[in-house]
Design a protein around this motif. Structure first.
Motif, mmCIF file in Angstrom:
data_model
loop_
_atom_site.group_PDB
_atom_site.id
_atom_site.type_symbol
_atom_site.label_atom_id
_atom_site.label_comp_id
_atom_site.label_asym_id
_atom_site.label_seq_id
_atom_site.Cartn_x
_atom_site.Cartn_y
_atom_site.Cartn_z
ATOM 1 N N ASP A 204 -1.891 12.029 3.851
ATOM 2 C CA ASP A 204 -3.197 11.551 4.325
ATOM 3 C C ASP A 204 -3.420 10.107 3.898
ATOM 4 O O ASP A 204 -3.924 9.287 4.683
ATOM 5 C CB ASP A 204 -4.311 12.438 3.770
ATOM 6 N N ARG A 205 -3.071 9.785 2.674
ATOM 7 C CA ARG A 205 -3.235 8.412 2.197
ATOM 8 C C ARG A 205 -2.263 7.460 2.877
ATOM 9 O O ARG A 205 -2.569 6.284 3.084
ATOM 10 C CB ARG A 205 -3.063 8.360 0.684
ATOM 11 N N GLY A 206 -1.081 7.973 3.247
ATOM 12 C CA GLY A 206 -0.143 7.149 3.989
ATOM 13 C C GLY A 206 -0.682 6.759 5.351
ATOM 14 O O GLY A 206 -0.534 5.600 5.788
ATOM 15 N N VAL A 207 -1.311 7.704 6.026
ATOM 16 C CA VAL A 207 -1.947 7.406 7.314
ATOM 17 C C VAL A 207 -3.095 6.427 7.115
ATOM 18 O O VAL A 207 -3.285 5.485 7.903
ATOM 19 C CB VAL A 207 -2.441 8.702 7.987
ATOM 20 N N PHE B 256 0.827 -1.210 0.000
ATOM 21 C CA PHE B 256 0.000 0.000 0.000
ATOM 22 C C PHE B 256 0.863 1.262 0.000
ATOM 23 O O PHE B 256 0.622 2.186 -0.787
ATOM 24 C CB PHE B 256 -0.918 0.022 1.226
ATOM 25 N N THR B 257 1.845 1.318 0.894
ATOM 26 C CA THR B 257 2.666 2.529 0.987
ATOM 27 C C THR B 257 3.547 2.704 -0.247
ATOM 28 O O THR B 257 3.850 3.826 -0.647
ATOM 29 C CB THR B 257 3.537 2.511 2.252
ATOM 30 N N GLY B 258 3.950 1.592 -0.863
ATOM 31 C CA GLY B 258 4.695 1.685 -2.114
ATOM 32 C C GLY B 258 3.835 2.247 -3.228
ATOM 33 O O GLY B 258 4.277 3.115 -4.000
ATOM 34 N N ALA B 259 2.596 1.768 -3.313
ATOM 35 C CA ALA B 259 1.674 2.281 -4.331
ATOM 36 C C ALA B 259 1.344 3.751 -4.084
ATOM 37 O O ALA B 259 1.131 4.523 -5.027
ATOM 38 C CB ALA B 259 0.389 1.451 -4.344
ATOM 39 N N ASN B 260 1.334 4.150 -2.811
ATOM 40 C CA ASN B 260 1.001 5.530 -2.465
ATOM 41 C C ASN B 260 2.028 6.534 -2.973
ATOM 42 O O ASN B 260 1.758 7.739 -3.038
ATOM 43 C CB ASN B 260 0.868 5.654 -0.938
ATOM 44 N N LYS B 261 3.207 6.074 -3.359
ATOM 45 C CA LYS B 261 4.216 6.981 -3.899
ATOM 46 C C LYS B 261 3.753 7.650 -5.191
ATOM 47 O O LYS B 261 4.325 8.655 -5.618
ATOM 48 C CB LYS B 261 5.520 6.231 -4.161
ATOM 49 N N SER B 262 2.722 7.103 -5.811
ATOM 50 C CA SER B 262 2.196 7.698 -7.040
ATOM 51 C C SER B 262 1.166 8.786 -6.763
ATOM 52 O O SER B 262 0.634 9.388 -7.693
ATOM 53 C CB SER B 262 1.566 6.619 -7.928
ATOM 54 N N SER B 263 0.877 9.053 -5.481
ATOM 55 C CA SER B 263 -0.084 10.096 -5.128
ATOM 56 C C SER B 263 0.535 11.473 -5.296
ATOM 57 O O SER B 263 1.747 11.649 -5.167
ATOM 58 C CB SER B 263 -0.544 9.932 -3.671
ATOM 59 N N TYR B 264 -0.308 12.468 -5.562
ATOM 60 C CA TYR B 264 0.172 13.840 -5.612
ATOM 61 C C TYR B 264 0.577 14.296 -4.210
ATOM 62 O O TYR B 264 0.111 13.762 -3.199
ATOM 63 C CB TYR B 264 -0.887 14.776 -6.179
#
Length: 337
Positions: free
Chosen positions: A310-313, A296-304
């Protein structure tokens, strides 16, 4: 070691052409980061670049200056250095996006291709930074994690066309997985909306977050994730339900925990379930929640930048909720049923 003044730090950077950290402990060494903590639509810049090459936006109606990106970073560095006075702090990794360009008045009639460097002005609408404290590390299985902190500033969340008002910042302190540079952020180490009107007030609020953070508790929660497993069937069920989540009615969503990740993230998670060298499934198709969390946190690297923390939390909350669901006691059972 006494705090260095901003002027002295700038002079030193000009001599060395590297970014130097303002801290009360030992000054920064070469970062051990080999991978970016965030990737999507961002560029890596130095703290020196923000200080020397970027203008500072103002509030239009009263011309009062905003708290600059570099002031936010320096504030965090100084506060955390006071809380950990005997630790080295790595140079900040700074990522920016949404460059705002301008030009000086004497360049009003000059074609763009003929502009000289001094006639161009820039600042960045969004900025994220992360700093490691490499002397504070823990192990989770074969993975080493280190304490880190950082923050996000997004001018698009401010009304710069009005008079000066409280400005919004996001700050975190948590861990970083040194294998992949994924950030591990829990809610007690995260402030999603620090509102400040001055450098001093911002420093005080950052200090409150750092003081309240329970490092050992978060480490234990991360480590405990290794005790819970999803079968291949359960993993597929979870991803399928997550894809359905965003199409539920408001009434249905009200009874289910919040999910901030999107279909693009889930596609990355599905691919890495099979292909990630550090966090993929085992030979039987099972996968523990520590690995799921890192997917999940790896995929979150593509977030703006403005949604990244917020998505990391939220990723942490999802992993925690799934562990309880496996034990039969969580609203997150919807994702596995």
């Amino acid at each position: 070691m006494e705090l260095q003044t901003i002027e002295n730090r700038t002079e030193q950077r000009n001599r060395n052409e590297v970014t130097e950290l303002p801290c009360t402990g030992k000054l920064g060494e070469t970062s051990i980061n080999s991978t970016n903590f965030i990737k999507a639509n961002t560029d890596k810049v130095s703290l020196s670049h923000l200080e020397k090459d970027c203008i500072i936006p103002v509030f239009a109606k009263d011309n009062e200056q905003t708290i600059a990106h570099q002031e936010f970073i320096n504030s965090a560095l100084e506060v955390v250095s006071k809380h950990f006075p005997n630790e080295n702090i790595d140079n900040p990794e700074v990522r920016v996006s949404h460059m705002i360009k301008g030009r000086t008045p004497d360049a009003i009639h000059i074609p763009t291709k003929d502009l000289l460097p001094y006639q161009k002005t820039i600042y960045y609408e969004r900025m994220a930074f992360s700093c490691l404290i490499p002397g504070i590390t823990r192990k989770i299985g074969d993975h080493e994690i280190a304490l880190c902190f950082g923050g996000v500033r997004a001018y698009n969340n401010e009304n710069l066309y009005s008079k000066k008002s409280l400005e919004k910042f996001k700050f975190f302190i948590g861990f970083q997985n040194l294998v992949c540079c994924n950030l591990c952020i829990s809610s007690d180490g995260f402030a999603g909306e620090l509102k400040s009107s001055s450098y001093k007030e911002l420093s005080q609020k950052i200090s409150e977050v750092v003081s309240q953070f329970d490092m050992e508790n978060q480490y234990q929660e991360l480590s405990d994730m290794r005790n819970y497993y999803l079968t291949e069937s359960q993993f597929a069920q979870m991803l399928g339900k997550m894809r359905l989540y965003h199409f539920l009615s408001k009434k249905e969503k009200a009874n289910i925990p919040k999910l901030d990740l999107t279909d693009n993230h889930f596609s990355t998670v599905a691919k890495d379930y099979y292909k990630d060298s550090s966090f993929c499934r085992d030979e039987n198709g099972d996968i523990n929640l520590w690995r799921v969390y890192n997917l999940f946190t790896g995929a979150n690297k593509s977030s703006y930048i403005d949604t990244f923390l917020d998505r990391g939390v939220n990723a942490f909350e999802i992993a925690q909720g799934l562990s309880k669901a496996i034990s039969g006691n969580s609203d997150y059972r919807w994702f596995l049923s």
